[in-house]
Scaffold this active site. Sequence first.
Site, PDB file in Angstrom:
ATOM      1  CE  LYS A  89     -23.038  88.711  29.231  1.00 43.03           C
ATOM      2  NZ  LYS A  89     -22.854  87.481  28.447  1.00 43.03           N
ATOM      3  CD  GLU A 111     -19.853  93.065  37.723  1.00 42.24           C
ATOM      4  OE1 GLU A 111     -20.338  94.121  38.160  1.00 42.24           O
ATOM      5  OE2 GLU A 111     -20.532  92.099  37.341  1.00 42.24           O
ATOM      6  CB  SER A 377     -27.562  83.220  24.590  1.00 44.17           C
ATOM      7  OG  SER A 377     -26.461  82.341  24.671  1.00 44.17           O
TER       8      SER A 377
HETATM    9  C1  PLP Z   1     -22.924  86.184  29.029  1.00 46.37           C
HETATM   10  C2  PLP Z   1     -23.485  85.146  28.173  1.00 46.37           C
HETATM   11  C3  PLP Z   1     -24.258  84.089  28.695  1.00 46.37           C
HETATM   12  C4  PLP Z   1     -24.474  83.874  30.166  1.00 46.37           C
HETATM   13  O1  PLP Z   1     -25.141  84.896  30.826  1.00 46.37           O
HETATM   14  P1  PLP Z   1     -26.662  84.805  31.260  1.00 46.37           P
HETATM   15  O2  PLP Z   1     -26.865  86.004  32.096  1.00 46.37           O
HETATM   16  O3  PLP Z   1     -26.849  83.527  32.017  1.00 46.37           O
HETATM   17  O4  PLP Z   1     -27.484  84.815  30.020  1.00 46.37           O
HETATM   18  C5  PLP Z   1     -24.820  83.183  27.813  1.00 46.37           C
HETATM   19  N1  PLP Z   1     -24.618  83.284  26.472  1.00 46.37           N
HETATM   20  C6  PLP Z   1     -23.878  84.285  25.945  1.00 46.37           C
HETATM   21  C7  PLP Z   1     -23.705  84.336  24.471  1.00 46.37           C
HETATM   22  C8  PLP Z   1     -23.294  85.242  26.763  1.00 46.37           C
HETATM   23  O5  PLP Z   1     -22.555  86.225  26.219  1.00 46.37           O
END
Ligand code: PLP
Length: 393
Positions: A89, A111, A377
């Site tokens: 993020k 938000e 992610s």
């Molecule tokens: C917020 C988050 C997501 C989901 O958000 P996307 O915008 O779809 O990437 C996925 N993995 C993690 C670790 C997150 O913090």
Amino acid sequence: MSYHVNKKGYYGQFGGAFIPEMLYPNIEELQQKYLSIMAEPEFKAEFEQLLKDYVGRPTPLYFAKRFSKKYNTKIYFKREDLCHTGAHKVNNTIGQILMAKRLGKTRIIAETGAGQHGVATATVCALAGLECIVYMGEIDIARQAPNVARMKMLGAEVRPATSGSRTLKDATNEAIRDWINNPEDTHYIIGSAVGPHPYPDMVSRFQSVVSEEIKWQLNAAEGTENPDYVVACVGGGSNAAGAYYHFLDDERVGLIAVEAAGKGVETGESAATSILGKEGIIHGSKTLLMQTKDGQITEPYSISAGLDYPGVGPMHAHLYTSKRAEFIPVTDDEAMTAGLMLSQLEGIIPAIETAHAFAIFENKTFKPNDIIVVCLSGRGDKDLNTYIDYFKL
Ligand SMILES: *Cc1c(COP(=O)(O)O)cnc(C)c1O
């Protein structure tokens, strides 16, 4: 066929900017300026420097030997969990804070649901010395106390949304109201590839560093820039958009999007938006969203707070309806099992969002020579309590 946004802000039939008239000036300013600002050499240099020295990029592309052996194929992990603040993020919030400064804004609003985007925003506001106000549903504030504490520690003000269901969509309404009242000095940092044009495209471009790195890293490891498949979990769609970006128009690269099926797609407790969703408008863009016959947005459910969203970004709605990407639903149980397995097979505790992406290998078979890149992610520190409760560790 291109899978990128067109000049009008659409991906196929999805996207656009469906906003209250009071927001036209802000959105139009962004639409007119975002591409030229992002193309400025000084902007690029500052963005790249921060990604390197502050976020810790490039993140490794790691060949997962034991995981690959288990599933008899070649699997690489793109390690976004190693970014500062623990997930992808921050790539976007760094980009948007620099954008806000170029636009002469001094005040930032955002938000947040689970608090992850709130923390990533509070982080970059501290970095840039800008005022930060994060709207959060009252219920979410109670559920996500550690992230609320982080935001406060970072100097942000967390404002509770006390209307409606007191969760993410109410926080979004509050943030939009704030922006309408403070159009001159305020920039609204949206945290995923959602919202009115140009947000989905701007966020995707900031996140596209992920696939840019995958290309040269894979070339160094395998002598080819193109994997056979890129796999990512999808909430709003930003980590997936980043991991797919430079492969979108190259159909040799298969795209796999993993959605949260919650307790099961047909149980009524799910967040498998593309499969269950119908065309509608949410957060200022036309996309697929979960709704009743009368168009009321349905409450989504997933064990993972970051995938618990009733819509999906317009890029992904288009990837789904055009069949460019394969969408696979994964249940809570499948994701939790994959999270524990990844921890013990590779020594990496993933975020529960991320664990969804790793669960697909149980049901989908790949060829031994296929090269698969999974976007890892985020890290699982924030989810330890959920893992502990689930597995009674
Ligand atoms: C917020 C988050 C997501 C989901 O958000 P996307 O915008 O779809 O990437 C996925 N993995 C993690 C670790 C997150 O913090």
